[in-house]
Structure formats: structure tokens, C-alpha cells
Enzyme design. Structure first.
Site, PDB file in Angstrom:
ATOM      1  N   SER A 153     -27.553 -55.347   7.033  1.00  0.00           N
ATOM      2  CA  SER A 153     -28.149 -54.634   6.052  1.00  0.00           C
ATOM      3  C   SER A 153     -29.006 -55.579   5.381  1.00  0.00           C
ATOM      4  O   SER A 153     -29.248 -56.784   5.593  1.00  0.00           O
ATOM      5  CB  SER A 153     -26.838 -54.446   4.974  1.00  0.00           C
ATOM      6  OG  SER A 153     -27.378 -54.297   3.598  1.00  0.00           O
ATOM      7  N   TYR A 166     -19.003 -56.873   0.058  1.00  0.00           N
ATOM      8  CA  TYR A 166     -20.084 -56.175   1.034  1.00  0.00           C
ATOM      9  C   TYR A 166     -21.136 -57.035   1.451  1.00  0.00           C
ATOM     10  O   TYR A 166     -21.334 -57.338   2.657  1.00  0.00           O
ATOM     11  CB  TYR A 166     -20.495 -54.816   0.589  1.00  0.00           C
ATOM     12  CG  TYR A 166     -21.437 -54.228   1.387  1.00  0.00           C
ATOM     13  CD1 TYR A 166     -21.041 -53.270   2.550  1.00  0.00           C
ATOM     14  CD2 TYR A 166     -22.851 -54.392   1.317  1.00  0.00           C
ATOM     15  CE1 TYR A 166     -21.708 -52.575   3.355  1.00  0.00           C
ATOM     16  CE2 TYR A 166     -23.861 -53.622   2.238  1.00  0.00           C
ATOM     17  CZ  TYR A 166     -23.221 -52.735   3.301  1.00  0.00           C
ATOM     18  OH  TYR A 166     -24.102 -52.011   3.875  1.00  0.00           O
TER      19      TYR A 166
HETATM   20  C1  BGC Z   1     -25.864 -50.098   1.629  1.00  0.00           C
HETATM   21  C2  BGC Z   1     -26.521 -49.011   0.849  1.00  0.00           C
HETATM   22  C3  BGC Z   1     -27.917 -49.430  -0.041  1.00  0.00           C
HETATM   23  C4  BGC Z   1     -28.659 -50.163   1.007  1.00  0.00           C
HETATM   24  C5  BGC Z   1     -29.804 -50.742   0.126  1.00  0.00           C
HETATM   25  C6  BGC Z   1     -26.885 -50.877   2.439  1.00  0.00           C
HETATM   26  O1  BGC Z   1     -26.498 -51.640   3.257  1.00  0.00           O
HETATM   27  O2  BGC Z   1     -24.760 -49.779   2.570  1.00  0.00           O
HETATM   28  O3  BGC Z   1     -25.510 -48.388  -0.111  1.00  0.00           O
HETATM   29  O4  BGC Z   1     -28.658 -48.332  -0.544  1.00  0.00           O
HETATM   30  O5  BGC Z   1     -28.099 -51.127   1.670  1.00  0.00           O
HETATM   31  O6  BGC Z   1     -29.290 -51.364  -1.206  1.00  0.00           O
END
Ligand code: BGC
Length: 268
Positions: A153, A166
Site C-alpha cells: 500500500s 494497517y
Molecule cells: C487502503 C485504502 C486507502 C488507500 C489510500 C489503501 O491501502 O486500503 O483504504 O484508500 O490505501 O489511502
């Protein structure tokens, strides 16, 4: 013309919806046989729909239930895949979720759940995939003995208040990916990550579901559009194919520029 992933077997985790479903479809279009993994019985129908679409499009796929945070489940998924198709060539380590909370209110369950799926799940699947790549060495379908794509991410580098579990999981994915890429490059195994930005999927539905939410979100995206799962699927095909044979241990940001400090566009 021979398709880029013809004859290759791919496992895509967390593939009943969102980015995993998108990657499954693109890999299948490129010729791979895809194991569309889903986590729990409630998501079976969604996974079967992904399989149906792939088959209707002339591709090959099966659905497979496995909770990637459970060691025995993961071992069974790899053993069954190898039993049915002979081997695995590509792993898209995609399964991931969010359980957001302000830090002082975050429960240990929320922390463990997210780390369990997003980081431990990637560890367990990568370990089984690499064991299989090492067992059979290289085969004629690719220059590499195997390829792993870890779904990271932008939050492997962008801190994210209210999402400590996360962000920690994605930071962990980054260094796990680089470390195992270093360890197994001499064995012709390639391991890379994709770092998606805001891709329109169920995980971030609240961020783009209304005009005002969307306008706020677009302020963070220099390219001024929300990403689509195909954007990620196409990157996954490239990283899985021999076109990227010299790419190893890197994170490919597919984010419309979200990591370019958009706050500095006209100031600073
Ligand atoms: C998340 C999303 C978010 C994106 C940008 C991703 O890794 O799961 O919820 O919109 O990152 O912030």
C-alpha cells in the site's frame, strides 16, 4: 502470439472482491490458470462469480477457501493446488483488510486480526510458494523459478493516523518482501510489491461514495482520478511476466502520484 503467462499456475489470495478479483481476471487474460482464494464461506459466491467471469472469457480458474492467517489452511491450499495443477508459478499475496480505530481505542483483537491477515498471511503463503519454487527449480514457462507479488500500500511509506495496525502491517510487508527477495534472488525467484493508492474497492468505499468524499480524496491524488482494479491487475501481470525479469525486491507504486506529497503542489 503466445500470451505472457501461458501455462503458468497462479494463486491469488483474497480474490473474491476488489484488487484480488481484478488481479485474478488480468492474470487469467494473460493465460495463467488462477486459484481464486477466498477467506470464509460467506465469500464463496463472490469468488465463484469471479471464476465464472474468467471462464466465460475463455480463461481457467477455480475458487478455493483458505484463511491465510492459519498455517494449516495455507499448507492445504498449496498442497491441493500442486496436487491438482502440478505446481505453482505465481503467488499474488493480496489478502488484506482494515480494522480502523484511534490508537488509544484500538483493541488487541483489532491489532492481531489485521497483522494476522496482512502480514502473517503473506509470510505463510510466501513460505509455501518458495518451498515449491525451490523443489521444482525452473521450468520452461518462465525465466524465473517463481514470482511473488506482495500487495502492499502507499501506507508502507505514508503514515496514516487512525490506522496504526494497517500501516504497521504494510511497513512490515515492505521489509519482509525486500528481505526474502535478497535471500532467494540467487535461486531465480523474483519477489516484488505493488503499492496501490486509492483504488475504488469495498475497502475504501466511504472515501469515494459521495461527491464531497470524492472531492476530498482527489486532493490527495495528483492525477485527479481514483484508481481501478485493472490498474493494479495490469501491474501484477507485468511483475509476474518475464518482461520484468530484472526487477527484484522493489515496490511499484501504482497510485496516481499519491506518494508525491500532493500538499506541496502549489506551496511549501
Ligand atoms: C487502503 C485504502 C486507502 C488507500 C489510500 C489503501 O491501502 O486500503 O483504504 O484508500 O490505501 O489511502
Amino acid at each position: 502470439m503466445k500470451r505472457k503467462l501461458e501455462g503458468q499456475i497462479a494463486i491469488v489470495t483474497g480474490a473474491s472482491s476488489g484488487i484480488g478479483a481484478g488481479c485474478s481476471k488480468e492474470l487469467a487474460k494473460a493465460g495463467a490458470t488462477v486459484v481464486v482464494n477466498y477467506p470464509i464461506a460467506q465469500t464463496r459466491e463472490m469468488a465463484e462469480k469471479v471464476v465464472e467471469e474468467i471462464v466465460a472469457d475463455g480463461g481457467r480458474a477455480i475458487s478455493y477457501q483458505c484463511d491465510v492467517s492459519k498455517e494449516e489452511d495455507v499448507k492445504r491450499m498449496f498442497a491441493d493446488t500442486i496436487g491438482q495443477f502440478g505446481t505453482v508459478d505465481i503467488l499474488v499475496n493480496n489478502a488484506g483488510l482494515q480494522k480502523d480505530a484511534p490508537f488509544t481505542e484500538m483493541t488487541l483483537d483489532q491489532w492481531n486480526f489485521v497483522l494476522g491477515v496482512n502480514l502473517t498471511g503473506q509470510f505463510l503463503c510466501a513460505r509455501e510458494a518458495i518451498k515449491e519454487f525451490l523443489r521444482r527449480i525452473r521450468r520452461e514457462v518462465s525465466c524465473a523459478a517463481g514470482k511473488i507479488i506482495c500487495m502492499s500500500s502507499v501506507h508502507e511509506v505514508i503514515p496514516w493516523a487512525g490506522h496504526a495496525n494497517y500501516a504497521a502491517s504494510k511497513g512490515g510487508v515492505m521489509l519482509m518482501m525486500k528481505t526474502i527477495a535478497q535471500e532467494f534472488a540467487p535461486k531465480m525467484i523474483r519477489i516484488n510489491s505493488i503499492a496501490p493508492g486509492a483504488i475504488a474497492t469495498p475497502i475504501n468505499h466511504d472515501a469515494w461514495d459521495t461527491q464531497s468524499h470524492l472531492q476530498e480524496l482527489l486532493k490527495l491524488i495528483p492525477q485527479k482520478r481514483v484508481g481501478q482494479v485493472e490498474d493494479i491487475g495490469k501491474a501484477a501481470v507485468w511483475l509476474a511476466s518475464d518482461d520484468s525479469d530484472y526487477v527484484n525486491g522493489t515496490t511499484l507504486f501504482v497510485d496516481g502520484g499519491m506518494t508525491l506529497y500532493p500538499g506541496f503542489e502549489d506551496n511549501g
